[in-house]
Design an enzyme around this catalytic site. Structure first.
Site, mmCIF file in Angstrom:
data_model
loop_
_atom_site.group_PDB
_atom_site.id
_atom_site.type_symbol
_atom_site.label_atom_id
_atom_site.label_comp_id
_atom_site.label_asym_id
_atom_site.label_seq_id
_atom_site.Cartn_x
_atom_site.Cartn_y
_atom_site.Cartn_z
ATOM 1 N N TYR A 69 0.839 -1.200 0.000
ATOM 2 C CA TYR A 69 0.000 0.000 0.000
ATOM 3 C C TYR A 69 0.873 1.249 0.000
ATOM 4 O O TYR A 69 2.090 1.182 0.191
ATOM 5 C CB TYR A 69 -0.926 -0.015 1.221
ATOM 6 N N GLY A 194 -18.638 -14.146 -15.181
ATOM 7 C CA GLY A 194 -18.353 -15.239 -14.259
ATOM 8 C C GLY A 194 -19.634 -15.889 -13.787
ATOM 9 O O GLY A 194 -20.738 -15.522 -14.216
#
Length: 350
Positions: A69, A194
């Site tokens: 991060y 999906g």
């Protein structure tokens, strides 16, 4: 007799807090450890003792644990960027908070919310109203706030305007849909194909999404025909990168703006030169941490108040799945699974 009183006094000054700490930077499944530690009731004059109620597991939390991060949390620090707690005790010099107030992190620095109890300075806390569900309050600082700022800080949008976004079934994406709907702004929402595609389409449309399509469909002539009756989008919100971001830029109106706030694909944002030269497409980036650093508490309060108002009007809701803190491992695993469409929130008192 005196020794007995001293023992009783000592017991009353300490309580146990369970916390999730970063033991190393790496995979969240192996990099964390759960510890119990004593928390003293004797706090300094500017400090506040808080009993934590709820805290979400965000993608940014996982990135921090992985060490990828934009800000680093040292090994040994408590994980968790946001959450909500109740004030149990205030120091003598605390002026803006009192016992039983609900508080969230000020977001000026890493908070460490994955714990049952903690002591923070008053400046690290921000008071929030008591009429909003606490599980909602625990998530207010990141996803809904990001969505609000994406819609307000880059392009002047009006009723009837159109935006397009990818990662639309993320918590930011779901928040964007609802905030846009409340303002009369139409949304084109791109999600991955999906096994859960149809369920996700239904969920997004129930929340107010106008058009919901797959990444693959965006690249077809049929998609262009589908959106031909709408104004071209002025704003595109990108949390994926790669080819997905490229396609968003091609759909934008001339002089439109593409804002990147995430990179789920881990692929660079690549925009054709022609989009920049001939169509003047603007490319911007957004990082919430930087916004909190650069803006005042009053500005933050205005954002929160706007979201709270929509919650009270039942025009904004968060899809949440609560897990007991005592079952943290299962909650962590569920948070890393795609497709379930709900924010995993820890109940820190269970």
């Amino acid at each position: 007799m005196n020794s007995t009183r001293n023992i009783i006094s000592l017991v009353r000054r300490y309580s146990t807090s369970r916390s999730v700490k970063i033991a190393s930077h790496g995979s969240p499944s192996t990099a964390l450890k759960i510890e119990n530690e004593n928390i003293t009731d004797k706090i300094s004059n500017k400090d506040v003792l808080v009993e934590m109620l709820h805290a979400p597991i965000n993608p940014a939390d996982l990135n921090i644990i992985q060490g990828t991060y934009g800000t680093n949390v040292q090994v040994g620090g408590v994980a968790g960027m946001e959450g909500v707690g109740v004030v149990k005790k205030v120091g003598s010099g605390v002026t803006g908070l009192k016992e039983n107030d609900l508080v969230v992190p000020s977001m000026k620095q890493h908070f460490g919310s994955w714990r049952s109890k903690g002591v923070w300075s008053e400046q690290q806390l921000f008071k929030v109203p008591s009429d909003i569900p606490t599980e909602y309050l625990s998530t207010i600082s990141i996803n809904p706030t990001t969505a609000y700022l994406l819609l307000n800080d880059f392009v002047k949008l009006q009723q009837g305007d159109v935006i397009i976004q990818n990662a639309s079934n993320s918590m930011v994406g779901l928040s964007v849909i609802q905030l846009a709907k409340a303002r009369g702004i139409k949304t084109i929402n791109v999600i991955r194909d999906g096994s859960e595609f149809e369920d996700n389409v239904q969920r997004l449309k129930q929340l107010g999404g106008d058009i919901v399509v797959s990444e693959e469909y965006v690249r077809t002539p049929a998609f262009r025909k589908l959106i031909s009756d709408l104004p071209s989008p002025k704003l595109a919100l990108n949390a994926v990168g790669g080819q997905s971001a490229t396609e968003l830029s091609r759909i934008l109106a001339d002089n439109g703006t593409l804002v990147t706030y995430g990179g789920m694909s881990r692929e660079p944002v690549t925009i054709p030169t022609s989009q920049l030269i001939f169509r003047n497409i603007q490319i911007r980036g957004f990082w919430l941490n930087k916004w909190f650093e650069q803006h005042t508490d009053s500005e933050k309060q205005s954002v929160y108040d706007a979201i709270f108002d929509l919650i009270r009007k039942k025009q904004f809701k968060l899809l949440i799945e609560k897990h007991k803190f005592s079952e943290f491992d299962q909650a962590l695993l569920k948070s890393q699974q795609s497709g379930h469409g709900r924010k995993i929130v820890l109940d820190l008192q269970l």
